[in-house]
Design an enzyme around this catalytic site. Structure first.
Site, short mmCIF file in Angstrom:
data_model
loop_
_atom_site.label_atom_id
_atom_site.label_comp_id
_atom_site.label_asym_id
_atom_site.label_seq_id
_atom_site.Cartn_x
_atom_site.Cartn_y
_atom_site.Cartn_z
N LYS A 62 0.93 -1.05 -0.20
CA LYS A 62 -0.39 0.17 0.56
C LYS A 62 0.82 1.56 0.18
CE LYS A 62 -1.85 3.02 2.66
NZ LYS A 62 -1.92 3.70 2.48
N GLU A 74 9.85 0.65 10.34
CA GLU A 74 11.07 2.20 10.27
C GLU A 74 10.46 3.29 10.68
OE1 GLU A 74 13.36 4.63 8.55
OE2 GLU A 74 13.22 4.28 6.40
N CYS A 103 14.11 10.26 6.72
CA CYS A 103 14.38 9.52 8.22
C CYS A 103 15.24 9.64 8.05
CB CYS A 103 13.90 8.17 7.86
SG CYS A 103 14.50 7.25 6.96
N GLU A 151 10.86 15.26 15.69
CA GLU A 151 11.48 15.12 13.97
C GLU A 151 11.37 16.57 13.22
OE1 GLU A 151 11.55 11.50 10.94
OE2 GLU A 151 9.51 11.78 11.76
#
Length: 458
Positions: free
Chosen positions: A156, A231, A265, A361
């Site tokens: 997906k 992850e 990331c 983040e």
């Protein structure tokens, strides 16, 4: 039927729409993958490796076709799109090469007249849930080891970037991937994603995305005891010592922060510099940020494209505004680029250590820089984050490098190196950055079950 409207981040204009998968679509796709897995899993590793090799070759042959699709739906530059696509194809080729190196473990005379073996068995249907920032590389990180190990995959893609992945599915089918072995299901996370994770025939969920969503996925996958690899987010620190190659370190910091508009990331998201060399590094990084040409992804002269969505830009602007510190480069929206979601490459010196730029983040082109006394303070601040994905240290002192590599709480440390990920090395994070490994032969452990077999010879 509900559709997904795909928007060009550089213009804010629709470029396509695709049907959004329903729970019924998910059930059919998983059922087909389950049925296909028996024959696919019975093939030898070498035979599955040949299919992976054909997929990699077909992928590479279509890079020029796929590039403008990826640019339109994701927003990245032409150069960055080609880098991503070729890296994704290389990952498939890497696992094709591993196909002849997988060995069962045998133990002779584990007991009198008894031998032992450890077999790798495929898990079954793997759900691969992929984000929008690197739609193809992050897919192939999962697809390569999953298919090599004899699993089938239902993928997906993010609801805003399904187009490249859908075309890849067609390319792989043309290259000889059997029906049901790899399926692409575009849809929303709330509907298609949750139905996929909850499906009883799915035996493994491989997810890349934000930490809050990853934790939700893990909770859903606990029903039925599915295997999970997460992850998740990162806030990667870079430490520059006073004995480092300062020119190379500054260049690596800028590239590591502003590549893909900072939407990675493993981007450099926090920079800690020894006080005696901090002014030089700040000046060099700020100068590089100011020189970057921001523009539409399909403009060959652009070096940095837009953020992927208005939401991403709003979040970045909030983080900068709430963090304090001195803005020495950028800080706002560039002139003449009013239609898309652009933001200037930004450098902020000494934001508060409890500010959003320090503890959240930052998924955009803004780099905070802090001065530190020594390596003790740098490591302490680097580890004072809920995340633990990657990290970097720049120094000419081997003892400093070894200490940083040992003590930094993360899954990857680069020493005097740009932040390049290698297929040969395991990749995965600690703490809020997730668990499990992708890349390397270690990834095979997360897509197989190790089964013990005892054989009495007499």
């Amino acid at each position: 039927m509900t559709s997904l409207e795909i928007v060009n981040p550089g213009t804010g204009e629709p470029v396509a729409s695709v049907p959004a998968a329903t729970p019924e679509d998910v059930d059919r796709a998983v059922g087909a993958a389950h049925a296909a897995q028996r024959d696919w899993g019975r093939l030898g590793y070498a035979d599955r490796g040949k299919v992976l090799h054909a997929m990699a070759e077909a992928f590479e042959a279509h890079v020029d076709e796929l590039t403008p699709i990826l640019v339109r739906e994701q927003g990245k530059t032409i150069r960055e799109a080609k880098i991503e696509l070729r890296k994704a194809a290389d990952t498939l080729e890497h696992y094709a090469g591993l196909s002849r190196q997988v060995r069962a473990v045998s133990i002779h005379n584990v007991d009198t007249d008894v031998d032992g073996r450890v077999l790798r068995r495929p898990l079954g249907v793997v759900a691969a849930i992929v984000p929008w920032n690197f739609p193809t590389t992050l897919l192939c990180n999962k697809l390569g080891p999953a298919l090599l190990c004899g699993n089938t995959v239902v993928a997906k893609p993010a609801d805003s970037t399904p187009l490249t992945t859908l075309r890849l599915g067609e390319i792989f089918a043309e290259a000889g991937v059997p029906e049901g072995v790899f399926t692409v299901l575009p849809g929303t996370g709330a509907v298609a994603g949750e139905a996929l994770v909850r499906h009883p025939l799915v035996r493994k969920v491989a997810f890349t995305g934000s930490t809050p969503v990853g934790e939700r996925v893990a909770a859903l996958a606990a029903v039925g005891s599915k295997r999970v690899t997460l992850e998740l987010g990162g806030s990667d620190p870079m430490i520059i010592c006073d004995d480092a190659d300062l020119k190379s370190a500054a260049s690596a910091a800028a590239m590591g922060r502003f590549y893909n508009c900072g939407q990675a990331c493993l981007a450099i998201k926090r920079l800690y510099v020894f006080d005696s060399v901090a002014d030089e590094i700040i000046e060099a990084v700020a100068a590089k940020a100011k020189r970057l040409r921001v523009g539409l992804g399909d403009d060959p002269n652009s070096q940095m494209g837009p953020l992927h969505s208005a939401k991403q830009r709003d979040q970045l602007e909030r983080q900068i505004a709430e963090s304090g510190g001195e803005v020495v480069a950028g800080g706002g929206r560039p002139d003449g680029l009013d239609r898309g979601w652009f933001h200037e490459p930004t450098v902020v010196v000494e934001p508060r250590k409890d500010s959003p730029m320090a503890v959240e983040e930052v998924f955009g082109p803004a780099l905070p820089i802090w001065r530190v006394r020594d390596l003790d303070e740098a490591i302490e601040l680097a580890n004072a984050s809920p995340f633990g994905l990657g990290s970097s240290v720049w120094t000419s002192d081997l003892r400093r490098a070894e200490r940083a590599a040992t003590e930094l709480d993360c899954g990857y440390t680069w020493v005097n190196s740009r932040t390049k990920v290698y297929d040969e090395l395991p990749f995965g994070g600690l703490k809020a950055s997730g668990y499990g490994k992708e890349h390397g032969s270690e990834a095979l452990d997360y897509y197989t079950d190790q089964k013990s077999v005892v054989v009495r010879r007499s």
